[in-house]
Design a protein around this motif. Structure first.
Motif, mmCIF file in Angstrom:
data_model
loop_
_atom_site.group_PDB
_atom_site.id
_atom_site.type_symbol
_atom_site.label_atom_id
_atom_site.label_comp_id
_atom_site.label_asym_id
_atom_site.label_seq_id
_atom_site.Cartn_x
_atom_site.Cartn_y
_atom_site.Cartn_z
ATOM 1 N N LYS A 1 -3.830 -0.795 -8.424
ATOM 2 C CA LYS A 1 -2.478 -0.892 -7.825
ATOM 3 C C LYS A 1 -1.481 -1.430 -8.856
ATOM 4 N N VAL A 2 -1.932 -2.403 -9.632
ATOM 5 C CA VAL A 2 -1.089 -3.003 -10.660
ATOM 6 C C VAL A 2 -0.786 -1.962 -11.747
ATOM 7 N N CYS B 1 -6.322 -4.212 -11.854
ATOM 8 C CA CYS B 1 -6.397 -3.547 -10.548
ATOM 9 C C CYS B 1 -5.611 -2.228 -10.617
ATOM 10 N N VAL C 1 -9.999 -7.352 -6.613
ATOM 11 C CA VAL C 1 -10.717 -8.554 -7.061
ATOM 12 C C VAL C 1 -12.225 -8.276 -7.139
ATOM 13 N N THR D 1 2.824 -7.282 -6.894
ATOM 14 C CA THR D 1 2.075 -6.792 -5.722
ATOM 15 C C THR D 1 1.824 -7.833 -4.631
ATOM 16 N N THR D 2 1.897 -9.131 -4.996
ATOM 17 C CA THR D 2 1.413 -10.158 -4.059
ATOM 18 C C THR D 2 2.533 -11.032 -3.487
ATOM 19 N N CYS E 1 -10.082 -8.820 -1.965
ATOM 20 C CA CYS E 1 -9.531 -7.463 -1.855
ATOM 21 C C CYS E 1 -10.330 -6.562 -2.799
ATOM 22 N N CYS F 1 1.148 -4.705 -2.384
ATOM 23 C CA CYS F 1 -0.061 -3.892 -2.181
ATOM 24 C C CYS F 1 -0.552 -4.005 -0.731
ATOM 25 N N ALA G 1 -3.474 -4.622 0.521
ATOM 26 C CA ALA G 1 -4.313 -5.789 0.849
ATOM 27 C C ALA G 1 -3.429 -6.992 1.195
ATOM 28 N N THR G 2 -2.361 -7.176 0.432
ATOM 29 C CA THR G 2 -1.427 -8.287 0.682
ATOM 30 C C THR G 2 -0.704 -8.080 2.014
HETATM 31 S S1 SF4 Z 1 -4.069 -8.359 -4.320
HETATM 32 FE FE1 SF4 Z 1 -3.596 -6.166 -4.363
HETATM 33 S S2 SF4 Z 1 -2.857 -5.777 -6.432
HETATM 34 FE FE2 SF4 Z 1 -3.871 -7.774 -6.502
HETATM 35 S S3 SF4 Z 1 -5.984 -7.311 -7.126
HETATM 36 FE FE3 SF4 Z 1 -5.945 -7.257 -4.882
HETATM 37 S S4 SF4 Z 1 -5.593 -5.106 -4.306
HETATM 38 FE FE4 SF4 Z 1 -5.025 -5.374 -6.486
#
Ligand code: SF4
Length: 285
Positions: free
Chosen positions: A107-108, A105, A15, A171-172, A12, A199, A201-202
């Motif tokens: 989002k976090v 990240c 990462v 988020t996951t 994602c 999030c 991506a999840t």
């Molecule tokens: S899974 Fe979502 S919150 Fe976690 S690093 Fe990836 S984009 Fe960020």
């Protein structure tokens, strides 16, 4: 045996960014040495060993928090992982005079900021997460007014006597399980402000599995410590597929041959080459 790779899969954005930040730090001769990672940058062993080969030292020990592991670092640079960090850790690193590089990240960070804002306004926080996961640990370290919910039955134990309640999550998590938990919290605390923050991506990866049809096995390539990879397995099970979490092609066994249609995907922290290697092994089986 048919094998289909599901989209999206692989890293994602959070990462990718974290890995790039760590590599840039190691490639920059001006970065203060030694360079430490406080906890695994992401939950993937291949990535951790690749970073080790670049001279980055990962401090990771089961049952020790990031706040405690920081005691092992006395000089140089500390990189915070994609999972985020509490203010206590940030302040402690500053007071030790360490050079800080933050790979959290975005989002976090947004969720973390919201939690701090609602605490400031006098809210009690209900946080849905996985105990001991670093993202969850970072939030819980902020205040005693944060109540962790790891499963639906934990809600029975909540006894919050406050009109102002803010509810959010790691988020996951699994979108299905989290929805059930939110519904139960809403029934118990109808005035609570619910802010689901799984999030994007999840969500995209989980929805792709939920919408997949005609497969009898879903293989998720991911680390056993990876929360988002484990959730993909659970989502596959809820869509009537067996599931298997494998870290590398070495985890594939002949038992897999009994399946006819295999869906192959990977967690948000799995390198593409590991997924491709698993795919090639499956094709050759
Ligand atoms: S899974 Fe979502 S919150 Fe976690 S690093 Fe990836 S984009 Fe960020």
């Amino acid at each position: 045996m048919k094998v289909e790779i599901l989209n999206p899969h692989g890293y994602c954005a959070g990462v990718k960014r974290a890995i790039q930040i760590a590599l840039d730090a190691s490639n920059n001769t001006l970065t203060k040495r030694p360079i430490y990672l406080l906890g695994n940058l992401i939950h993937n062993k291949q990535v951790t060993s690749a970073l080790t080969s670049k001279g980055i030292i990962t401090i990771e020990e089961k049952n020790r928090t990031r706040l405690q592991m920081l005691d092992d670092i006395e000089s140089g640079t500390v990189i915070f992982s994609a999972h985020g960090i509490s203010n206590k850790v940030r302040e402690k690193a500053k007071s030790k005079g360490l050079n800080i590089i933050d790979a959290s990240c975005g989002k976090v960070l947004i969720i973390h900021k919201k939690v701090l804002e609602y605490l400031e306004k006098g809210y009690e926080i209900i946080y849905i997460g996985k105990a001991h996961h670093p993202e969850c640990e970072a939030i819980l370290e902020e205040s005693d007014h944060i109540h962790l919910i790891t499963k639906k039955s934990d809600i029975n134990l909540l006894n919050i006597n406050c009109e102002k309640i803010y509810v959010t999550n790691q988020t996951t998590l699994s979108s299905l399980e989290t929805k059930e938990i939110y519904d139960t919290i809403q029934a118990k605390y109808p005035k609570a402000y619910l802010d689901n923050n799984i999030c994007n991506a999840t969500t995209l990866r989980q929805n792709a599995i939920l919408n997949a049809k005609g497969f009898d096995l879903c293989i998720v390539v991911g680390d056993v410590m990876s929360s988002n990879s484990k959730r993909l397995c659970e989502i596959a099970n809820s869509n009537n597929m067996a599931s298997l979490l494998v870290e590398t092609s070495k985890d594939l066994t002949d038992d897999i041959k009994k399946y006819n249609n295999i869906l192959l995907t990977s967690g948000a922290s799995t390198p593409e080459e590991v997924l491709n290697d698993v795919y090639n092994h499956l094709i050759n089986m």
